[in-house]
Design an enzyme around this catalytic site. Structure first.
Site, PDB file in Angstrom:
ATOM      1  N   ASN A 132      10.224 -12.383   4.077  1.00  5.69           N
ATOM      2  CA  ASN A 132      10.768 -11.632   5.204  1.00  5.69           C
ATOM      3  C   ASN A 132       9.646 -11.003   6.004  1.00  5.69           C
ATOM      4  O   ASN A 132       9.881 -10.139   6.838  1.00  5.69           O
ATOM      5  CB  ASN A 132      11.737 -10.542   4.721  1.00  5.69           C
ATOM      6  CG  ASN A 132      13.118 -11.125   4.423  1.00  5.69           C
ATOM      7  OD1 ASN A 132      13.608 -12.004   5.133  1.00  5.69           O
ATOM      8  ND2 ASN A 132      13.726 -10.657   3.349  1.00  5.69           N
TER       9      ASN A 132
ATOM     10  N   ASP B 156       2.134 -17.433  -2.156  1.00  7.25           N
ATOM     11  CA  ASP B 156       1.621 -16.274  -2.884  1.00  7.25           C
ATOM     12  C   ASP B 156       0.115 -16.239  -2.667  1.00  7.25           C
ATOM     13  O   ASP B 156      -0.535 -17.280  -2.735  1.00  7.25           O
ATOM     14  CB  ASP B 156       1.964 -16.371  -4.369  1.00  7.25           C
ATOM     15  CG  ASP B 156       1.839 -15.023  -5.057  1.00  7.25           C
ATOM     16  OD1 ASP B 156       2.326 -14.025  -4.510  1.00  7.25           O
ATOM     17  OD2 ASP B 156       1.239 -14.958  -6.146  1.00  7.25           O
TER      18      ASP B 156
ATOM     19  N   PHE C 197      -4.705  -6.628   7.636  1.00  6.24           N
ATOM     20  CA  PHE C 197      -3.976  -5.823   6.650  1.00  6.24           C
ATOM     21  C   PHE C 197      -4.696  -5.961   5.305  1.00  6.24           C
ATOM     22  O   PHE C 197      -5.678  -6.701   5.184  1.00  6.24           O
ATOM     23  CB  PHE C 197      -2.516  -6.288   6.544  1.00  6.24           C
ATOM     24  CG  PHE C 197      -2.354  -7.638   5.883  1.00  6.24           C
ATOM     25  CD1 PHE C 197      -2.602  -8.798   6.590  1.00  6.24           C
ATOM     26  CD2 PHE C 197      -1.965  -7.746   4.547  1.00  6.24           C
ATOM     27  CE1 PHE C 197      -2.475 -10.037   5.982  1.00  6.24           C
ATOM     28  CE2 PHE C 197      -1.825  -8.984   3.938  1.00  6.24           C
ATOM     29  CZ  PHE C 197      -2.079 -10.140   4.660  1.00  6.24           C
TER      30      PHE C 197
ATOM     31  N   LYS D 109      -8.857 -15.209  12.765  1.00  5.51           N
ATOM     32  CA  LYS D 109      -8.627 -15.166  11.307  1.00  5.51           C
ATOM     33  C   LYS D 109      -7.815 -16.388  10.845  1.00  5.51           C
ATOM     34  O   LYS D 109      -8.188 -17.064   9.892  1.00  5.51           O
ATOM     35  CB  LYS D 109      -7.914 -13.860  10.936  1.00  5.51           C
ATOM     36  CG  LYS D 109      -7.636 -13.759   9.441  1.00  5.51           C
ATOM     37  CD  LYS D 109      -6.894 -12.493   9.046  1.00  5.51           C
ATOM     38  CE  LYS D 109      -6.383 -12.635   7.617  1.00  5.51           C
ATOM     39  NZ  LYS D 109      -5.530 -11.535   7.185  1.00  5.51           N
TER      40      LYS D 109
HETATM   41  P1  IMP Z   1       0.998 -12.006  -0.282  1.00  9.17           P
HETATM   42  O1  IMP Z   1       1.295 -12.847  -1.481  1.00  9.17           O
HETATM   43  O2  IMP Z   1       0.639 -12.818   0.930  1.00  9.17           O
HETATM   44  O3  IMP Z   1       2.089 -11.006  -0.018  1.00  9.17           O
HETATM   45  O4  IMP Z   1      -0.327 -11.183  -0.617  1.00  9.17           O
HETATM   46  C1  IMP Z   1      -0.404 -10.318  -1.740  1.00  9.17           C
HETATM   47  C2  IMP Z   1      -1.510  -9.288  -1.522  1.00  9.17           C
HETATM   48  O5  IMP Z   1      -2.791  -9.929  -1.427  1.00  9.17           O
HETATM   49  C3  IMP Z   1      -1.379  -8.487  -0.239  1.00  9.17           C
HETATM   50  O6  IMP Z   1      -0.547  -7.365  -0.435  1.00  9.17           O
HETATM   51  C4  IMP Z   1      -2.821  -8.089   0.047  1.00  9.17           C
HETATM   52  O7  IMP Z   1      -3.189  -6.984  -0.747  1.00  9.17           O
HETATM   53  C5  IMP Z   1      -3.595  -9.292  -0.446  1.00  9.17           C
HETATM   54  N1  IMP Z   1      -3.804 -10.251   0.669  1.00  9.17           N
HETATM   55  C6  IMP Z   1      -3.254 -11.480   0.802  1.00  9.17           C
HETATM   56  N2  IMP Z   1      -3.644 -12.075   1.946  1.00  9.17           N
HETATM   57  C7  IMP Z   1      -4.456 -11.190   2.558  1.00  9.17           C
HETATM   58  C8  IMP Z   1      -5.177 -11.233   3.799  1.00  9.17           C
HETATM   59  O8  IMP Z   1      -5.132 -12.184   4.591  1.00  9.17           O
HETATM   60  N3  IMP Z   1      -5.911 -10.135   4.085  1.00  9.17           N
HETATM   61  C9  IMP Z   1      -5.995  -9.063   3.263  1.00  9.17           C
HETATM   62  N4  IMP Z   1      -5.322  -8.960   2.123  1.00  9.17           N
HETATM   63  C10 IMP Z   1      -4.566 -10.029   1.752  1.00  9.17           C
END
Ligand code: IMP
Length: 197
Positions: A9, A69, A151, A174
């Site tokens: 989401n 992920d 982020f 990026k």
């Molecule tokens: P997700 O699986 O994409 O939700 O990423 C899990 C966690 O990994 C995020 O909450 C961030 O802490 C870190 N993370 C993943 N991708 C990025 C990125 O592109 N920049 C910075 N942190 C990231």
């Protein structure tokens, strides 16, 4: 148009995926299919967690689906925070700042500051075993955060060959080299080649 669910989401990720796949697919979010479940992410790898999410949607809602992920792997920390990237510090407010502060503490005095971001995507369609796509971007961790964009760990991460952090780059810059951008590009190419109706 063929429908496919992206098990997320996150509006930033959805917009990105729709701009890449939108000419061929109607990309639906979890909210779009009325899925408000707290999908467990209890596997011990990025691929495992992506597959858990994709399978949850496929089994319960019947749609073709993909899920992602991601996380940060720091060499000197044996790959931590890895699958625990989102909840590394245990903080519930100001999470990114707390995670970054913990990372700097863990790396204080370390010479080896190499790290990489990694994304795994799992795709489940009706007629196939799961297919996985991976994207990585190598870089290093600064000693203090820089930049206001992005982020998570972006203000600490400088990609190989860059002098700026991801938080000092535009979204476009990026995406062009990021772990997620690369994994999504591989997914898009696969879908284009295999699911041309
Ligand atoms: P997700 O699986 O994409 O939700 O990423 C899990 C966690 O990994 C995020 O909450 C961030 O802490 C870190 N993370 C993943 N991708 C990025 C990125 O592109 N920049 C910075 N942190 C990231």
């Amino acid at each position: 148009m063929k429908k496919i669910v992206f098990a997320s989401n996150n509006s930033h990720k959805l917009a990105e995926l729709r701009s890449i796949l939108g000419h061929r697919y109607e990309v639906l979010s979890l909210a779009d299919i009325n899925c408000h479940d707290d999908i467990p992410e209890t596997a011990d790898s990025f691929e495992g967690n992506a597959l858990l999410k994709a399978r949850w949607v496929k089994d319960r809602y019947g749609y073709d689906c993909f899920a992602d992920d991601s996380g940060l792997e720091v060499y000197a920390l044996g790959g931590a925070p890895g699958i625990y990237s989102a909840r590394y510090s245990g903080a519930t407010t100001d999470v990114a700042a707390a995670n970054n502060a913990k990372l700097l503490r863990e790396l204080s005095g370390a010479d080896d500051r190499r790290a990489r971001f990694r994304t795994a995507i799992a795709l489940l369609t009706s007629d196939a075993e799961p297919v996985f796509f991976n994207g990585t971007v190598e870089g290093h961790i600064l000693e203090a955060p820089r930049g206001r964009g992005g982020f998570g760990y972006d203000p600490l991460f400088v990609p190989e060959g860059w002098t700026r952090t991801f938080a000092e780059a535009t979204g476009e810059e990026k995406n062009a080299i990021s772990h997620r951008g690369r994994a999504v590009a591989a997914l898009a190419e696969y879908l284009d080649n295999n699911f041309n109706d």
